[in-house]
Design an enzyme around this catalytic site. Structure first.
Site, mmCIF file in Angstrom:
data_model
loop_
_atom_site.group_PDB
_atom_site.id
_atom_site.type_symbol
_atom_site.label_atom_id
_atom_site.label_comp_id
_atom_site.label_asym_id
_atom_site.label_seq_id
_atom_site.Cartn_x
_atom_site.Cartn_y
_atom_site.Cartn_z
ATOM 1 N N ASP A 1 34.701 41.617 34.894
ATOM 2 C CA ASP A 1 34.003 41.252 33.658
ATOM 3 C C ASP A 1 34.133 39.766 33.370
ATOM 4 O O ASP A 1 34.981 39.077 33.938
ATOM 5 C CB ASP A 1 34.539 42.059 32.476
ATOM 6 C CG ASP A 1 36.031 41.830 32.229
ATOM 7 O OD1 ASP A 1 36.791 41.830 33.209
ATOM 8 O OD2 ASP A 1 36.427 41.656 31.062
ATOM 9 N N GLU B 1 39.068 43.155 31.742
ATOM 10 C CA GLU B 1 40.309 42.390 31.596
ATOM 11 C C GLU B 1 40.277 41.530 30.340
ATOM 12 O O GLU B 1 41.280 41.383 29.647
ATOM 13 C CB GLU B 1 40.499 41.505 32.837
ATOM 14 C CG GLU B 1 41.829 40.762 32.893
ATOM 15 C CD GLU B 1 41.753 39.340 32.336
ATOM 16 O OE1 GLU B 1 42.791 38.665 32.315
ATOM 17 O OE2 GLU B 1 40.663 38.919 31.917
#
Length: 486
Positions: free
Chosen positions: A77, A144
């Site tokens: 991400d 994350e």
């Protein structure tokens, strides 16, 4: 020139493919599916695990079957930040990359090199027929940036490797062996809206922009302006003094990004408009004087007439909320006593959403000292509780404690010196890395983190230093080539 013309071509082609798939935190299914397909097309086994992570098994190249298994780890991400005038939709639009001299950046958005460059490096190694390595496991985690959810939910005993290379650091020539832990702090309350009790009232929106923002772990020590704290000072001057009434307040959108902008809607009587505008102008001059040596561009406060809200926040509630944000600690609390150049404990007053009968304030505390992290959390609990808010802690994780006798780090240091003729810097950082979560699940695993040079992650000015990418890729492949036998 486009990024697919850059060298090493395979790495940049892999990175380009990632930029074409929208992957802000919370929207990673498409990129996870793409990574599994890519891995299988290149002869590896791959799956999406129960946590939404991508897990890939890469066979050893011929002659390297007896080497220890290495885990290459990165996160899929990216942080979605853009300039105020950008129409970019992070859920739908690909990232538009720009080659600017020795740097790659994006068109008025975050680039996603954090940690797209780590993912692209792992992809390139999977596809590179010239790379020599033992058996590999590639773990690409989800989300994350919003709470390390993929690492936290990593299935038990998923990994078999004894060594882990985290590819999420952001400075060439540095080997990270420790990082701070973190805790999400969320304060919230509900309130009943009240009628606007001002005669001849008019509504104005106050906006703040022009701030650098930045990574709340890597750049919190630079003293950059926090849009939420600065807006609190404006509102303290115009609301808590009785000049105006607060109706709504918004600022920031990511827990780990120093907020760059925000706005608030207030109502006041027409005969006080001139005094109100003078105060806002005074605040703007004050902020620019205070931050002239830190912020690169002028801090801008704008006032514009807006649609009259139907109702406002009760007087006692608005005063308490503004007071709480004013009083709450933001920024560095303490440096590591034995390493005074590195931040030990800090907090980012990240997100404020106050509107329609609900107030929500989100913060991210970081510390390499668990007792100091708890003290900071308690300090903020006390602060916001006095404002009548309910405070919840979540997503806590301890810091990654350095292993000063790491055989992996010894190998990496020797390899760097041999390849580049200089010593790599071995250090701990204040930013959070997933090693702090993966480590306790695999206490026997030897870990280190490296990466190419990135600047200003978590901001629209994020950029990647092109020469460092080729250097980084050759360094990673040389480390893998020299991994010891089992």
């Amino acid at each position: 020139m486009t990024i697919t013309d850059l060298q090493p071509k395979l790495v940049w082609e892999c990175f380009h493919s990632l930029t074409q798939i929208p992957r802000p935190s919370g929207h990673t299914k498409a990129v996870a599916t793409f990574l599994v397909k890519f891995a299988k097309e290149n002869g590896a086994k791959a799956k999406i695990d129960s946590a939404g992570n991508v897990y890939i098994q890469v066979p050893a190249t011929k002659g390297y079957e007896d080497r220890q298994t290495v885990v290459l780890q990165a996160h899929m991400d990216m942080v979605p930040q853009k300039t105020d005038d950008s129409p970019h939709d992070f859920v739908k639009d690909p990232i538009q990359t720009v080659v600017d001299g020795d740097w790659v950046k994006a068109n008025n958005t975050t680039l996603g090199a954090d940690d797209g460059m780590g993912v692209a490096t792992a992809m390139a190694i999977i596809a590179d027929s010239k790379a020599k390595h033992g058996p590999l496991e590639v773990l690409i985690t989800r989300d994350e940036e919003t709470g390390m959810f993929g690492a936290n939910e990593l299935p038990a005993k998923e990994l078999k490797g004894t060594l882990l290379l985290n590819l999420d650091s952001e400075t060439d020539g540095e080997i990270t062996i420790g990082c701070a832990g973190g805790m999400d702090i969320n304060a919230s309350m509900k309130y009943k809206l009240v009628e606007i009790n001002i005669d001849d009232a008019v509504a104005y929106k106050v906006s703040i922009s022009g701030l650098l923002g930045g990574h709340s772990g890597l750049e919190i020590n630079e003293g950059r302006g926090n849009a939420n704290k600065l807006m609190a000072r404006v509102l303290f001057a115009v609301v808590n003094t009785g000049l105006a009434q607060l109706c709504s307040w918004h600022g920031g959108n990511m827990r780990n990004a120093i907020p760059r902008s925000g706005d608030a809607v207030v109502v006041l009587s027409k005969d006080k408009v001139r005094a109100f505008k003078r105060l806002v102008t005074k605040c703007q001059k004050t902020f620019n004087a205070e931050f002239k040596d830190i912020e690169k561009s002028p801090i801008v406060l704008t006032v514009e007439k807006t649609r009259m809200p139907r109702k406002a926040i009760p007087e006692e509630i608005q005063v308490n909320l503004i007071n709480a944000v004013m009083a709450a600690h933001d920024g560095v609390l303490r440096f590591i006593p034995t390493i005074p150049s590195i931040v030990e404990t800090s907090v980012n007053l990240s997100i404020i959403n106050i509107e329609k009968g609900k107030a929500e304030i989100a913060m991210l505390a970081r510390s390499s000292n668990d007792s100091m992290k708890q003290f900071l959390c308690n300090e903020l609990i006390a602060c916001f509780s006095m404002a009548g808010m309910k405070v919840r802690l979540s997503g806590g994780y301890s810091g990654w404690q350095p292993n000063t006798s790491s055989t992996l780090v010894t190998l990496m240091s020797k390899t760097y010196k041999k390849m580049f003729g200089e010593e790599a810097k071995v250090l701990v950082v204040h930013a959070g890395l997933e090693c702090g979560i993966i480590g306790p699940k695999y206490p026997e695993m030897d870990m280190a983190s490296i990466g190419p040079t990135l600047l200003s992650p978590h901001t629209p000015n994020e950029r990647c230093y092109i020469p460092s990418v080729g250097k980084f890729y050759s360094y990673v492949t040389e480390i893998l080539k020299n991994i010891p036998k089992k």
